[in-house]
Design a protein around this motif. Sequence first.
Motif, PDB file in Angstrom:
ATOM      1  N   GLY A 185       3.590  66.225  61.639  1.00  0.00           N
ATOM      2  CA  GLY A 185       3.532  64.825  61.223  1.00  0.00           C
ATOM      3  C   GLY A 185       4.645  64.470  60.250  1.00  0.00           C
ATOM      4  N   GLN A 186       4.936  65.388  59.316  1.00  0.00           N
ATOM      5  CA  GLN A 186       6.022  65.129  58.379  1.00  0.00           C
ATOM      6  C   GLN A 186       7.368  65.059  59.093  1.00  0.00           C
ATOM      7  OE1 GLN A 186       5.740  68.209  55.443  1.00  0.00           O
ATOM      8  NE2 GLN A 186       3.866  67.408  54.526  1.00  0.00           N
TER       9      GLN A 186
ATOM     10  N   LEU B 285       7.856  64.029  62.176  1.00  0.00           N
ATOM     11  CA  LEU B 285       7.964  62.730  62.849  1.00  0.00           C
ATOM     12  C   LEU B 285       8.244  61.612  61.852  1.00  0.00           C
ATOM     13  CD1 LEU B 285       5.078  62.857  65.486  1.00  0.00           C
ATOM     14  CD2 LEU B 285       7.491  63.421  65.781  1.00  0.00           C
ATOM     15  N   THR B 286       7.565  61.685  60.696  1.00  0.00           N
ATOM     16  CA  THR B 286       7.804  60.659  59.680  1.00  0.00           C
ATOM     17  C   THR B 286       9.221  60.747  59.129  1.00  0.00           C
ATOM     18  OG1 THR B 286       5.466  60.728  59.074  1.00  0.00           O
ATOM     19  CG2 THR B 286       6.978  59.715  57.508  1.00  0.00           C
ATOM     20  N   GLY B 287       9.641  61.977  58.847  1.00  0.00           N
ATOM     21  CA  GLY B 287      10.982  62.154  58.317  1.00  0.00           C
ATOM     22  C   GLY B 287      12.063  61.774  59.312  1.00  0.00           C
TER      23      GLY B 287
ATOM     24  N   TYR C  85       9.626  68.549  67.827  1.00  0.00           N
ATOM     25  CA  TYR C  85       8.563  69.142  67.019  1.00  0.00           C
ATOM     26  C   TYR C  85       7.337  69.534  67.838  1.00  0.00           C
ATOM     27  CZ  TYR C  85      11.068  67.689  62.832  1.00  0.00           C
ATOM     28  OH  TYR C  85      12.005  67.551  61.843  1.00  0.00           O
TER      29      TYR C  85
ATOM     30  N   ALA D 198      14.789  59.533  65.951  1.00  0.00           N
ATOM     31  CA  ALA D 198      13.346  59.366  65.808  1.00  0.00           C
ATOM     32  C   ALA D 198      12.649  59.392  67.167  1.00  0.00           C
ATOM     33  CB  ALA D 198      13.039  58.058  65.079  1.00  0.00           C
TER      34      ALA D 198
ATOM     35  N   TYR E  33      12.190  59.188  60.970  1.00  0.00           N
ATOM     36  CA  TYR E  33      12.485  57.765  60.835  1.00  0.00           C
ATOM     37  C   TYR E  33      13.297  57.460  59.578  1.00  0.00           C
ATOM     38  CZ  TYR E  33       9.315  56.494  64.627  1.00  0.00           C
ATOM     39  OH  TYR E  33       8.727  56.359  65.846  1.00  0.00           O
ATOM     40  N   ALA E  34      13.480  58.443  58.710  1.00  0.00           N
ATOM     41  CA  ALA E  34      14.183  58.199  57.450  1.00  0.00           C
ATOM     42  C   ALA E  34      15.601  57.662  57.663  1.00  0.00           C
ATOM     43  CB  ALA E  34      14.207  59.473  56.606  1.00  0.00           C
TER      44      ALA E  34
ATOM     45  N   THR F 282      15.123  53.932  58.758  1.00  0.00           N
ATOM     46  CA  THR F 282      14.644  53.034  57.710  1.00  0.00           C
ATOM     47  C   THR F 282      15.655  52.912  56.568  1.00  0.00           C
ATOM     48  OG1 THR F 282      13.435  54.892  56.712  1.00  0.00           O
ATOM     49  CG2 THR F 282      12.236  53.473  58.252  1.00  0.00           C
TER      50      THR F 282
END
Length: 345
Positions: free
Chosen positions: A230-231, A233-235, A104, A97, A237-238, A241
């Motif tokens: 953005g997706q 960066l969010t992904g 990206y 992350a 962290y998957a 998390t």
Amino acid sequence: MGDIVGPVLGYMGAKKQASAMESAAAQSAAAQTEAARIAAEEARFRPIGITTRFGQSQFGYDPTTGRVSSAGYEVSPELKAYQDRIMALTGQGLGFAEQAPGLYAPLQGAATGLFGLGQQYLAESPQQAAERYISQQQELLAPSRERQFAQLQNRLFQTGRGGLAVGGTGERPSGAAGLGAASPEMEAYYNALAQQDAQLAAQAMQAGQQQTAFGAGLFGTGAGLLGSYGQGLTGAYAPFTTGLGTAGSIEQLGMEPLTIGAALGGRIASPSAANALLQGGMGAARTMQGGQGFSSTGSFLSGLGRSASGYDFSNMNNPFSGLFGGGSSSPYGSADYFSTPSGFE
């Protein structure tokens, strides 16, 4: 003399009665306090230690008060080993992350370039784009048209019909000029040019609209790239998390004994029973106070004082001889019965 003896005896009786009431009140207060203590003990939270396959609860108690002072739990060694392995993978996920913005970053640059290119395409209106399209197409067709015109003139000259001109018309009713005279070959040539220009005009309007749509599409594509950024960066962290959530689920399994023990402790505590004990103890204390608050000696002295207040002692040498002395006039018999007032203390 009765005016003196009566109040003295009344005071002694009242003091004795007050002392009895004070002692009864103190005993009642102590009884009520004990009843409250028993009720509080009944309602006290008393958790139960629980051990499961996944862990065990741990409760600490204050040695002075006996109350719960701490609560905790311990997961089983197997779950602890699972947690350690999962948390190691979770750390790797967090590292990915952290690298995601750099990975990206090209999407941001591409989106910026598409936005700039879209602005260039949308800087022209569809009409302006159509005019530019026609001008460009005519410049492309001009050399071939000039060659075709020269070839047509040469053919007419060689056949001796270079000056032939037919098909002319007069002025139109609206005042507009009529058709010019020309040879059939020249008329066909110019008609072909006119038809070709009309077709270019239709294509130019479509080209202008397509350019506007294309420019807007570039903005949409750029926005999509930013959304992908953005997706991404969010992904990124998957993994982190997911690992953290899995470790938390394992922790919940280990914490179940604490939850179960606390729930059972709450059920064991009985507020209704505690309230019943409290009310019963309070009632018993009040009943005890009512019985112990009476002093028979104090009541006797008070009554004796009221009797002595109306007695005449003026004809007696001994103030108490008429009241306690011998003789049939004494209602209390011999004075030896009350030889000293100390018996009324």
